[in-house]
Design a protein around this motif. Structure first.
Motif, PDB file in Angstrom:
ATOM      1  N   UNK A 171     -14.652  13.829 -30.985  1.00 51.61           N
ATOM      2  CA  UNK A 171     -15.985  14.074 -30.459  1.00 51.61           C
ATOM      3  C   UNK A 171     -16.924  14.500 -31.572  1.00 51.61           C
ATOM      4  N   UNK A 172     -16.529  15.518 -32.335  1.00 56.21           N
ATOM      5  CA  UNK A 172     -17.376  16.006 -33.403  1.00 56.21           C
ATOM      6  C   UNK A 172     -16.523  16.815 -34.366  1.00 56.21           C
ATOM      7  N   UNK A 173     -16.949  16.853 -35.611  1.00 59.09           N
ATOM      8  CA  UNK A 173     -16.243  17.688 -36.573  1.00 59.09           C
ATOM      9  C   UNK A 173     -16.966  19.016 -36.764  1.00 59.09           C
ATOM     10  N   UNK A 174     -18.024  19.252 -35.965  1.00 57.33           N
ATOM     11  CA  UNK A 174     -18.781  20.486 -36.028  1.00 57.33           C
ATOM     12  C   UNK A 174     -18.461  21.358 -34.807  1.00 57.33           C
ATOM     13  N   UNK A 175     -18.407  22.685 -34.986  1.00 61.71           N
ATOM     14  CA  UNK A 175     -18.147  23.546 -33.842  1.00 61.71           C
ATOM     15  C   UNK A 175     -19.314  23.519 -32.856  1.00 61.71           C
ATOM     16  N   UNK A 176     -19.012  23.681 -31.591  1.00 57.73           N
ATOM     17  CA  UNK A 176     -20.049  23.697 -30.562  1.00 57.73           C
ATOM     18  C   UNK A 176     -20.867  24.985 -30.658  1.00 57.73           C
ATOM     19  N   UNK A 177     -22.000  25.005 -29.966  1.00 55.27           N
ATOM     20  CA  UNK A 177     -22.825  26.215 -29.942  1.00 55.27           C
ATOM     21  C   UNK A 177     -22.043  27.371 -29.340  1.00 55.27           C
ATOM     22  N   UNK A 178     -21.269  27.094 -28.297  1.00 50.44           N
ATOM     23  CA  UNK A 178     -20.487  28.157 -27.660  1.00 50.44           C
ATOM     24  C   UNK A 178     -19.466  28.733 -28.636  1.00 50.44           C
ATOM     25  N   UNK A 179     -18.821  27.890 -29.409  1.00 47.39           N
ATOM     26  CA  UNK A 179     -17.840  28.370 -30.378  1.00 47.39           C
ATOM     27  C   UNK A 179     -18.510  29.171 -31.489  1.00 47.39           C
ATOM     28  N   UNK A 180     -19.693  28.748 -31.916  1.00 51.02           N
ATOM     29  CA  UNK A 180     -20.429  29.513 -32.928  1.00 51.02           C
ATOM     30  C   UNK A 180     -20.753  30.910 -32.415  1.00 51.02           C
ATOM     31  N   UNK A 181     -21.187  31.000 -31.147  1.00 56.00           N
ATOM     32  CA  UNK A 181     -21.504  32.302 -30.562  1.00 56.00           C
ATOM     33  C   UNK A 181     -20.261  33.170 -30.440  1.00 56.00           C
ATOM     34  N   UNK A 182     -19.155  32.564 -30.056  1.00 51.80           N
ATOM     35  CA  UNK A 182     -17.899  33.303 -29.954  1.00 51.80           C
ATOM     36  C   UNK A 182     -17.467  33.835 -31.320  1.00 51.80           C
ATOM     37  N   UNK A 183     -17.650  33.043 -32.362  1.00 50.62           N
ATOM     38  CA  UNK A 183     -17.325  33.492 -33.720  1.00 50.62           C
ATOM     39  C   UNK A 183     -18.162  34.701 -34.121  1.00 50.62           C
ATOM     40  N   UNK A 184     -19.456  34.679 -33.787  1.00 46.91           N
ATOM     41  CA  UNK A 184     -20.334  35.810 -34.107  1.00 46.91           C
ATOM     42  C   UNK A 184     -19.861  37.053 -33.358  1.00 46.91           C
ATOM     43  N   UNK A 185     -19.555  36.895 -32.083  1.00 42.89           N
ATOM     44  CA  UNK A 185     -19.072  38.014 -31.277  1.00 42.89           C
ATOM     45  C   UNK A 185     -17.775  38.569 -31.846  1.00 42.89           C
ATOM     46  N   UNK A 186     -16.865  37.693 -32.212  1.00 41.43           N
ATOM     47  CA  UNK A 186     -15.574  38.139 -32.760  1.00 41.43           C
ATOM     48  C   UNK A 186     -15.772  38.891 -34.070  1.00 41.43           C
ATOM     49  N   UNK A 187     -16.689  38.427 -34.921  1.00 41.28           N
ATOM     50  CA  UNK A 187     -16.965  39.140 -36.173  1.00 41.28           C
ATOM     51  C   UNK A 187     -17.522  40.531 -35.904  1.00 41.28           C
TER      52      UNK A 187
END
Length: 73
Positions: A44-60
């Motif tokens: 589908x894509x080699x880029x993370x989705x917006x939801x995954x980007x937000x989850x990464x920020x939250x996890x950090x």
């Protein structure tokens, strides 16, 4: 599976076997694997989705809070 997808899948299998036997570079077999998956609309894509980007920020943020030194009272 349409003809193009089937042909790239068969080629990918052949190159994978050759890579395992040492007669083909692994990078070539992997490129064929990606092409076969793309031909079958499995990539589908080699880029993370917006939801995954937000989850990464939250996890950090959570990780940073857990790593803060205790404060003196």
């Amino acid at each position: 599976m349409e003809e193009q997808g089937l042909a790239s899948y068969r080629q990918e299998l052949r190159l994978l076997e050759e890579a395992q036997a040492g007669t083909c570079r692994q990078s070539v077999a992997f490129a064929a694997f990606v092409k076969a998956a793309t031909d079958q609309d499995m990539v589908v894509s080699d880029q993370p989705s917006e939801a995954l980007k937000r989850l990464d920020v939250l996890a950090r943020c959570i990780y940073a809070q857990d790593r803060q030194l205790p404060r003196s009272v």
